[in-house]
Motif scaffolding. Structure first.
Motif, PDB file in Angstrom:
ATOM      1  N   ILE A  97       0.842  -1.203   0.000  1.00 25.85           N
ATOM      2  CA  ILE A  97       0.000   0.000   0.000  1.00 25.85           C
ATOM      3  C   ILE A  97       0.875   1.252   0.000  1.00 25.85           C
ATOM      4  O   ILE A  97       0.621   2.206  -0.743  1.00 25.85           O
ATOM      5  CB  ILE A  97      -0.944  -0.025   1.214  1.00 25.85           C
ATOM      6  N   ALA A  98       1.905   1.254   0.826  1.00 26.84           N
ATOM      7  CA  ALA A  98       2.804   2.414   0.876  1.00 26.84           C
ATOM      8  C   ALA A  98       3.479   2.651  -0.469  1.00 26.84           C
ATOM      9  O   ALA A  98       3.667   3.794  -0.891  1.00 26.84           O
ATOM     10  CB  ALA A  98       3.853   2.203   1.966  1.00 26.84           C
ATOM     11  N   ARG A 142       0.920   4.344  -2.788  1.00 27.30           N
ATOM     12  CA  ARG A 142       0.316   5.609  -2.349  1.00 27.30           C
ATOM     13  C   ARG A 142       0.766   6.813  -3.184  1.00 27.30           C
ATOM     14  O   ARG A 142      -0.081   7.648  -3.558  1.00 27.30           O
ATOM     15  CB  ARG A 142       0.596   5.820  -0.855  1.00 27.30           C
ATOM     16  N   TYR A 175      -1.256   7.071  -6.470  1.00 28.13           N
ATOM     17  CA  TYR A 175      -2.663   7.405  -6.220  1.00 28.13           C
ATOM     18  C   TYR A 175      -2.818   8.861  -5.802  1.00 28.13           C
ATOM     19  O   TYR A 175      -3.742   9.560  -6.253  1.00 28.13           O
ATOM     20  CB  TYR A 175      -3.250   6.488  -5.151  1.00 28.13           C
ATOM     21  N   GLN A 176      -1.945   9.326  -4.938  1.00 31.45           N
ATOM     22  CA  GLN A 176      -2.063  10.713  -4.486  1.00 31.45           C
ATOM     23  C   GLN A 176      -1.830  11.692  -5.629  1.00 31.45           C
ATOM     24  O   GLN A 176      -2.456  12.752  -5.701  1.00 31.45           O
ATOM     25  CB  GLN A 176      -1.083  10.975  -3.336  1.00 31.45           C
ATOM     26  N   LYS A 214     -12.911   4.617  -2.848  1.00 29.02           N
ATOM     27  CA  LYS A 214     -12.146   5.630  -3.559  1.00 29.02           C
ATOM     28  C   LYS A 214     -12.992   6.905  -3.662  1.00 29.02           C
ATOM     29  O   LYS A 214     -14.216   6.835  -3.718  1.00 29.02           O
ATOM     30  CB  LYS A 214     -11.764   5.132  -4.951  1.00 29.02           C
ATOM     31  N   ASP A 235      -6.714   0.813   5.826  1.00 27.83           N
ATOM     32  CA  ASP A 235      -5.626   1.412   5.053  1.00 27.83           C
ATOM     33  C   ASP A 235      -5.819   1.144   3.562  1.00 27.83           C
ATOM     34  O   ASP A 235      -6.239   0.062   3.158  1.00 27.83           O
ATOM     35  CB  ASP A 235      -4.283   0.843   5.516  1.00 27.83           C
ATOM     36  N   PRO A 248      -4.139   2.871  -0.469  1.00 25.67           N
ATOM     37  CA  PRO A 248      -3.189   3.845  -1.027  1.00 25.67           C
ATOM     38  C   PRO A 248      -3.853   5.133  -1.506  1.00 25.67           C
ATOM     39  O   PRO A 248      -3.155   6.129  -1.725  1.00 25.67           O
ATOM     40  CB  PRO A 248      -2.558   3.087  -2.205  1.00 25.67           C
ATOM     41  N   TRP A 249      -5.185   5.150  -1.679  1.00 24.66           N
ATOM     42  CA  TRP A 249      -5.851   6.396  -2.069  1.00 24.66           C
ATOM     43  C   TRP A 249      -6.156   7.281  -0.857  1.00 24.66           C
ATOM     44  O   TRP A 249      -6.657   8.386  -1.010  1.00 24.66           O
ATOM     45  CB  TRP A 249      -7.121   6.115  -2.859  1.00 24.66           C
ATOM     46  N   ARG A 277      -2.804   8.991   4.227  1.00 22.04           N
ATOM     47  CA  ARG A 277      -1.881   8.372   5.190  1.00 22.04           C
ATOM     48  C   ARG A 277      -2.571   7.167   5.824  1.00 22.04           C
ATOM     49  O   ARG A 277      -3.808   7.067   5.815  1.00 22.04           O
ATOM     50  CB  ARG A 277      -1.483   9.389   6.268  1.00 22.04           C
TER      51      ARG A 277
END
Length: 370
Positions: A26-27, A30, A33-34, A73, A312, A314-315, A318
């Motif tokens: 996921i990290a 991220r 996605y951000q 999302k 948690d 990635p979109w 944090r």
């Protein structure tokens, strides 16, 4: 489905995705996605239509406003209904960029194992789908499953029809996995209408199980199916039923709305009429058999999951902190009794009467190409 390579794909990573901890995957996803979200959501939608994509009428009304209740999302989605023909469709519809963004990590990537396990455990349902062809062609030689995913239907259907050769077609790399695992004889990856010319009149049966509602142009898909089915062969279609009473009773918590993935929800009369105009004869219509007894369970789960702090993803900007994770776990545990009751009602109270009560969540048509 989207044609893409996702982070964590074994072909792109030094170590297999399953060996990487979920938090690390996921990290790693991220930042991308951000960046997508920072560019704005407007590009994920086409201009709003003022006419029905099925019949062209302009008498439209809003049927549903909702959010992404599965992946959570960002975004808001609207389903409009044509007052003339009853066709329900996403409006404004997702653009090509939007389809890529909202499908990403659902069937593949982060969601691949979870969805694969879910689909892989539905053997009884898959066998029922294959058995629905027996009265019309008990021994088809060739069968193409469009939207096959990882090919689990084909693997189960082979037990019902051991003499049939099953091929699969899909946008994602799941169809390539299906071929490697031997679930399909041949896997075609790409857009069905684009591939139809090389498959002309090749198949005794073409199936579309919960595929048509995902397509941007259902009529184009049906024409491709007509091209691919040999004369005298059959087209087998199963889709959500937008006329189900559950669609009204449960509102946004009705799972088959599946926003933002489901772009078109076609009433059965519309589909029968369109198939007839394309040169098919509908030889069977089923409502009770394709009903999946999960409506109340899914509705309770969607409501609980929506109310709980987010897990948690990635979109999210944090990861959630310890307090939010604890609150989420506490709420979901508290909801277990409601989930159990909903499951019992789905399976034992509603399922035997689903068609009589008008709550079947899907219908199935078998059509012969004349």
């Amino acid at each position: 489905m989207t044609d893409q390579t996702t982070a964590g794909d074994p072909a792109e990573s030094a170590e297999p995705a399953e060996s990487v901890k979920p938090a690390e995957r996921i990290a790693g996803l991220r930042p991308a996605y951000q960046a997508d979200l920072a560019a704005g959501l407007e590009r994920f939608f086409e201009p709003r239509r003022t006419d029905c994509p099925w019949c062209g009428a302009r008498e439209l009304s809003t049927r549903l406003r909702t959010t992404d209740l599965l992946q959570h999302k960002p975004g808001r989605f609207v389903l409009d209904r044509c007052e003339r023909c009853g066709h329900t469709f996403q409006n404004p519809r997702l653009s090509a960029q939007g389809l890529e963004f909202y499908y990403r990590d659902f069937y593949d990537g982060l969601g691949e194992k979870k969805l694969g396990d879910t689909f892989g455990g539905r053997t009884k349902m898959y066998r029922g789908r294959a058995e629905s062809m027996l009265p019309h062609d008990p021994a088809p030689k060739t069968w193409l499953d469009v939207g096959t995913g990882h090919g689990h239907f084909c693997a189960a259907a082979r037990e019902v029809l051991p003499g049939t050769v099953f091929d699969g077609l899909d946008f994602t790399d799941g169809v390539e996995l299906a071929e490697r695992e031997g679930r399909v004889e041949r896997g075609y990856r790409g857009d069905f209408p684009d591939l139809a010319s090389e498959l002309t009149a090749r198949y005794d049966v073409v199936s579309m199980f919960h595929y048509l509602e995902h397509s941007t142009d259902p009529d184009r898909e049906l024409r491709a199916a007509r091209e691919t089915v040999r004369p005298g062969g059959h087209l087998l279609i199963e889709v959500p039923d937008p006329e189900s009473r559950y669609a009204r009773l449960l509102g946004r918590w009705w799972l088959p709305w599946l926003q933002p993935q489901h772009l078109h929800l076609v009433p059965v009369a519309n589909l029968r009429e369109r198939l007839t105009s394309l040169g098919f004869t509908v030889v069977a219509e089923q409502h009770a058999e394709p009903h999946d007894p999960v409506d109340l369970l899914a509705g309770v789960w969607l409501a609980l999951d929506h109310a709980a702090p987010r897990d948690d993803a990635p979109w999210l900007p944090r990861p959630p902190g310890a307090l939010r994770r604890t609150l989420r776990g506490t709420l979901l545990v508290a909801g277990i009794p409601a989930l159990v009751v909903a499951t019992l009602l789905d399976r034992f109270a509603v399922r035997p009467l689903s068609h009589r009560l008008g709550v079947s969540n899907a219908y199935r048509l078998v059509a012969r190409r004349d």
